[in-house]
Design a protein around this motif. Structure first.
Motif, PDB file in Angstrom:
ATOM      1  N   ILE A   1     -39.969  11.810   1.053  1.00  0.00           N
ATOM      2  CA  ILE A   1     -39.492  13.152   1.378  1.00  0.00           C
ATOM      3  C   ILE A   1     -40.568  13.856   2.192  1.00  0.00           C
ATOM      4  O   ILE A   1     -41.756  13.566   2.054  1.00  0.00           O
ATOM      5  CB  ILE A   1     -39.160  14.001   0.129  1.00  0.00           C
ATOM      6  N   ALA A   2     -40.135  14.753   3.038  1.00  0.00           N
ATOM      7  CA  ALA A   2     -41.044  15.626   3.772  1.00  0.00           C
ATOM      8  C   ALA A   2     -40.441  17.023   3.724  1.00  0.00           C
ATOM      9  O   ALA A   2     -39.230  17.196   3.874  1.00  0.00           O
ATOM     10  CB  ALA A   2     -41.212  15.165   5.215  1.00  0.00           C
TER      11      ALA A   2
ATOM     12  N   PHE B   1     -33.382  -1.452   7.138  1.00  0.00           N
ATOM     13  CA  PHE B   1     -32.328  -0.437   7.116  1.00  0.00           C
ATOM     14  C   PHE B   1     -32.938   0.905   6.699  1.00  0.00           C
ATOM     15  O   PHE B   1     -33.713   0.964   5.751  1.00  0.00           O
ATOM     16  CB  PHE B   1     -31.235  -0.826   6.121  1.00  0.00           C
ATOM     17  N   THR B   2     -32.566   1.965   7.397  1.00  0.00           N
ATOM     18  CA  THR B   2     -33.077   3.297   7.106  1.00  0.00           C
ATOM     19  C   THR B   2     -31.918   4.277   6.986  1.00  0.00           C
ATOM     20  O   THR B   2     -31.054   4.324   7.868  1.00  0.00           O
ATOM     21  CB  THR B   2     -34.026   3.782   8.224  1.00  0.00           C
ATOM     22  N   LEU B   3     -31.909   5.036   5.896  1.00  0.00           N
ATOM     23  CA  LEU B   3     -30.928   6.093   5.681  1.00  0.00           C
ATOM     24  C   LEU B   3     -31.694   7.381   5.422  1.00  0.00           C
ATOM     25  O   LEU B   3     -32.643   7.397   4.637  1.00  0.00           O
ATOM     26  CB  LEU B   3     -30.039   5.762   4.477  1.00  0.00           C
ATOM     27  N   GLY B   4     -31.296   8.450   6.101  1.00  0.00           N
ATOM     28  CA  GLY B   4     -32.026   9.695   5.913  1.00  0.00           C
ATOM     29  C   GLY B   4     -31.246  10.903   6.368  1.00  0.00           C
ATOM     30  O   GLY B   4     -30.130  10.799   6.876  1.00  0.00           O
ATOM     31  N   ALA B   5     -31.852  12.057   6.197  1.00  0.00           N
ATOM     32  CA  ALA B   5     -31.246  13.319   6.610  1.00  0.00           C
ATOM     33  C   ALA B   5     -32.348  14.279   7.037  1.00  0.00           C
ATOM     34  O   ALA B   5     -33.480  14.192   6.572  1.00  0.00           O
ATOM     35  CB  ALA B   5     -30.445  13.927   5.477  1.00  0.00           C
ATOM     36  N   THR B   6     -31.990  15.200   7.924  1.00  0.00           N
ATOM     37  CA  THR B   6     -32.867  16.288   8.315  1.00  0.00           C
ATOM     38  C   THR B   6     -32.098  17.582   8.103  1.00  0.00           C
ATOM     39  O   THR B   6     -31.049  17.782   8.708  1.00  0.00           O
ATOM     40  CB  THR B   6     -33.297  16.166   9.794  1.00  0.00           C
ATOM     41  N   ILE B   7     -32.608  18.430   7.231  1.00  0.00           N
ATOM     42  CA  ILE B   7     -31.944  19.682   6.885  1.00  0.00           C
ATOM     43  C   ILE B   7     -32.844  20.829   7.315  1.00  0.00           C
ATOM     44  O   ILE B   7     -33.992  20.921   6.883  1.00  0.00           O
ATOM     45  CB  ILE B   7     -31.654  19.729   5.370  1.00  0.00           C
TER      46      ILE B   7
ATOM     47  N   GLN C   1     -28.740  16.883  10.242  1.00  0.00           N
ATOM     48  CA  GLN C   1     -28.437  15.521  10.671  1.00  0.00           C
ATOM     49  C   GLN C   1     -28.498  14.556   9.497  1.00  0.00           C
ATOM     50  O   GLN C   1     -29.338  14.695   8.619  1.00  0.00           O
ATOM     51  CB  GLN C   1     -29.440  15.052  11.725  1.00  0.00           C
ATOM     52  N   ILE C   2     -27.610  13.584   9.535  1.00  0.00           N
ATOM     53  CA  ILE C   2     -27.664  12.425   8.639  1.00  0.00           C
ATOM     54  C   ILE C   2     -27.718  11.205   9.550  1.00  0.00           C
ATOM     55  O   ILE C   2     -26.985  11.138  10.541  1.00  0.00           O
ATOM     56  CB  ILE C   2     -26.429  12.354   7.723  1.00  0.00           C
ATOM     57  N   TYR C   3     -28.607  10.271   9.241  1.00  0.00           N
ATOM     58  CA  TYR C   3     -28.745   9.119  10.125  1.00  0.00           C
ATOM     59  C   TYR C   3     -28.839   7.823   9.321  1.00  0.00           C
ATOM     60  O   TYR C   3     -29.260   7.796   8.172  1.00  0.00           O
ATOM     61  CB  TYR C   3     -29.961   9.274  11.048  1.00  0.00           C
TER      62      TYR C   3
END
Length: 85
Positions: free
Chosen positions: A24-25, A51-57, A75-77
Motif C-alpha cells: 500500500i502507498a 500478474f499485478t492487480l491494483g488501484a489508485t484512489i 483507476q483499477i488496473y
C-alpha cells in the motif's frame, strides 16, 4: 503559500515464499487536504509470468487545489507480464 506540507506512508510484505506481494502507498497533502491511496497485489507465478492487480484512489476537499482536480478519476488496473528467457 510559502510552505507545502505532505505526508507519505508505504508498506509491503510478501507471502508464499515471495510469490505474493501486497503493498500500500498513502500520500496526503496537508495544505490542500487532498490525498492518494494505492493498494497493489503482485503475484509472481514463475520466473516468466507476473500478474499485478491494483488501484489508485485520489481525493481532495479544496476545489481546484492539490489532487482535487483528479476527483472521480480513480483507476483499477490489472497487468500481465511475461519475461522471455
Amino acid at each position: 503559500k510559502k510552505n507545502n506540507y505532505m505526508t507519505f506512508l508505504s508498506a509491503s510484505t510478501s507471502y508464499l515464499h515471495n510469490k505474493l506481494t501486497p503493498s500500500i502507498a498513502w500520500m496526503y497533502d496537508i495544505n490542500s487536504k487532498s490525498g492518494m491511496f494505492r493498494p497493489q497485489l503482485v503475484y509472481d507465478h514463475s520466473n516468466n509470468w507476473h500478474f499485478t492487480l491494483g488501484a489508485t484512489i485520489l481525493h481532495g476537499d479544496k476545489r481546484n487545489q492539490g489532487l482535487q482536480i483528479f476527483d472521480n478519476k480513480d483507476q483499477i488496473y490489472f497487468k500481465v507480464s511475461y519475461k522471455w528467457g
